[in-house]
Design a protein around this motif. Sequence first.
Motif, PDB file in Angstrom:
ATOM      1  N   UNK A 160       0.821  -1.043   0.114  1.00 57.44           N
ATOM      2  CA  UNK A 160      -0.040   0.083   0.017  1.00 57.44           C
ATOM      3  C   UNK A 160       0.780   1.150  -0.098  1.00 57.44           C
ATOM      4  N   UNK A 161       0.534   1.931  -0.911  1.00 62.78           N
ATOM      5  CA  UNK A 161       1.504   3.374  -1.311  1.00 62.78           C
ATOM      6  C   UNK A 161       0.770   4.394  -0.331  1.00 62.78           C
ATOM      7  N   UNK A 162       1.453   5.009   0.480  1.00 62.27           N
ATOM      8  CA  UNK A 162       0.850   6.102   1.513  1.00 62.27           C
ATOM      9  C   UNK A 162       1.311   7.438   0.879  1.00 62.27           C
ATOM     10  N   UNK A 163       1.879   7.615  -0.285  1.00 62.86           N
ATOM     11  CA  UNK A 163       2.086   8.877  -0.608  1.00 62.86           C
ATOM     12  C   UNK A 163       0.789   9.349  -1.263  1.00 62.86           C
ATOM     13  N   UNK A 164       0.700  10.611  -0.968  1.00 59.16           N
ATOM     14  CA  UNK A 164      -0.335  11.623  -1.546  1.00 59.16           C
ATOM     15  C   UNK A 164      -1.376  11.803  -0.323  1.00 59.16           C
ATOM     16  N   UNK A 165      -2.648  11.852  -0.676  1.00 56.77           N
ATOM     17  CA  UNK A 165      -3.616  12.426   0.380  1.00 56.77           C
ATOM     18  C   UNK A 165      -3.847  11.329   1.344  1.00 56.77           C
ATOM     19  N   UNK A 174     -15.350  15.406  -5.800  1.00 51.64           N
ATOM     20  CA  UNK A 174     -15.371  16.855  -6.657  1.00 51.64           C
ATOM     21  C   UNK A 174     -15.015  16.431  -8.185  1.00 51.64           C
ATOM     22  N   UNK A 175     -15.353  17.322  -9.032  1.00 53.28           N
ATOM     23  CA  UNK A 175     -15.347  16.791 -10.442  1.00 53.28           C
ATOM     24  C   UNK A 175     -13.641  16.979 -10.704  1.00 53.28           C
ATOM     25  N   UNK A 176     -12.745  17.529 -10.092  1.00 53.31           N
ATOM     26  CA  UNK A 176     -11.333  17.458 -10.392  1.00 53.31           C
ATOM     27  C   UNK A 176     -10.702  16.063  -9.746  1.00 53.31           C
ATOM     28  N   UNK A 177     -11.449  15.483  -8.583  1.00 53.86           N
ATOM     29  CA  UNK A 177     -11.091  14.268  -8.172  1.00 53.86           C
ATOM     30  C   UNK A 177     -11.324  13.209  -9.195  1.00 53.86           C
ATOM     31  N   UNK A 178     -12.591  13.291  -9.720  1.00 50.77           N
ATOM     32  CA  UNK A 178     -12.960  12.331 -10.775  1.00 50.77           C
ATOM     33  C   UNK A 178     -12.220  12.258 -11.943  1.00 50.77           C
ATOM     34  N   UNK A 179     -11.970  13.648 -12.353  1.00 53.60           N
ATOM     35  CA  UNK A 179     -11.233  13.799 -13.680  1.00 53.60           C
ATOM     36  C   UNK A 179      -9.712  13.030 -13.375  1.00 53.60           C
ATOM     37  N   UNK A 180      -9.057  13.437 -12.376  1.00 51.33           N
ATOM     38  CA  UNK A 180      -7.690  12.610 -11.826  1.00 51.33           C
ATOM     39  C   UNK A 180      -7.854  11.358 -11.903  1.00 51.33           C
TER      40      UNK A 180
END
Length: 504
Positions: free
Chosen positions: A185-190, A229-235
């Motif tokens: 499990x990669x913990x990098x990011x949020x 959010x729309x940005x989360x879905x796009x990413x």
Amino acid sequence: MANRKLTSDVVASRMVELRNLRKLHAHDRKQIAVLKSENRQLKAQMDDMADRFEALFQKQQIRIAELEKMVFGARPTVLPPQASGSDQDGAGASGTTPPKQPREPASFRRSIPRPEEVTAATDHAVCGCASCGSPLTRIRDHVRYVEDIVLSVLDPTASAKTVTKQHVQSGWCTLCQATTYGDGIDLRGSQVVLGDNVRLLTTYFLTILDMTYSQMVTIFRDLYTLAVSEGELAAMAAKQGKALLKEHETIARGIREGPGKHLDETSYKIFSQGMGWAWVAGSTANEDVVYHLAESRGKDHVKALFGTNATSMRGVHIHDCYAAYKQLDASGPGQTCWSHYYRVVRDLAALDTETLGGAAAQEHCLAAKAELGTIYADLRHYLAEPFDREQRKQQQVTLQARIDWFCVSHQDDPEKLRKLKARMQAWRHTLLTCLTTPGIPADNNKAERHLRKLVLKRKKSFGVRNLKTAKTLSVLMSVAHTYANRTRQQPGRLLPALAALVRG
């Protein structure tokens, strides 16, 4: 007085006048010759301009009539009837469209669920009359099934959203100079991330249901109580596109190596480029499909779909006469779509006399429709028969002769019909490949059906933002719709099939 002699001055004056008149006469004759030549040239130019304006006027009338049908509705598309058995010698198609078979009343009802599908049973007894409470007689039992779905947001005891708290350990490897996480499990990011099912539904909503990001935000909020959010879905979609690149290439390779490929293209807006184009390639052997969104309609994008090596170029390519596809004929003749040819004469024959420029032109268009329709009907009839190479070769010779006769120019040909005949002559080597190659259809309708999925999405979202988003959508649409086609006869199997790829 009669014998009066002119003086020398008068004679000299009159001689001067005569010389001047002769000079003027010679000059005027030259001027008249020049004017006559100019007049002939102007008449020729006027005749040429009249012909050009007549052709342009007729062309505009036809376009206006076609646009009126597009806006206000057109009659249903009817293909020529299949040729009857007595027409196998090429004399023509005299058969009629078979009458539509009436449906059984049971076909309009839902099928009875299988016993293993029943999840619950309830009893509903009757005790007395609903109006007066009197005892009842002739009591009978009936069975009824109710098929429904579970909406957890309506059940206060259930939760539409799950939250998993993960305790993950990590350690540093001095040898590899890298951090290792528990179970990979990669913990990098949020610290809070969205799960696999959200990614699965995002892919499904975006491709199969043609939903926009704003619509997906609403669905997740109202049905699953999940705020995104729309940005989360796009990413998330971009990340998923990279993960499915390998599967996308596997599907594309299978289409390239197949015996036949359907090709088509349409406009698709890429806002960063000002314009864009969508290409589609489908297999004749199955329902696999690959989409390719690009910034132009150039022939280089055909290479992007198929490559240039011998393996990718082999097989029969079925298309609509677009010049970019000529480079695919290196391995052998392709097959141009007969539906496109027939639609031209069908639409011309539906126009009125005034639009076509006279009764003679209308009669000629009706005759052209009947002639080409007969050829097309016979071709489809031959393709429906078992494949016999020798018989197909004879049929090819017969049909080719009839096609050549149809393509002979006629004085009553409208401009659109002249162009059709010229196109058929230019692509003559691709008209009857379907007869001599097993499994190759005479039309490109499968590619148009594949492309319709992108057209419907374009109507809802109007296009994509940039080339990166276009590439992501190409991958997601190709994989999702290929698996949707593969599982079409297996209800409930699409999402499990996609889940195996998403969770990878």
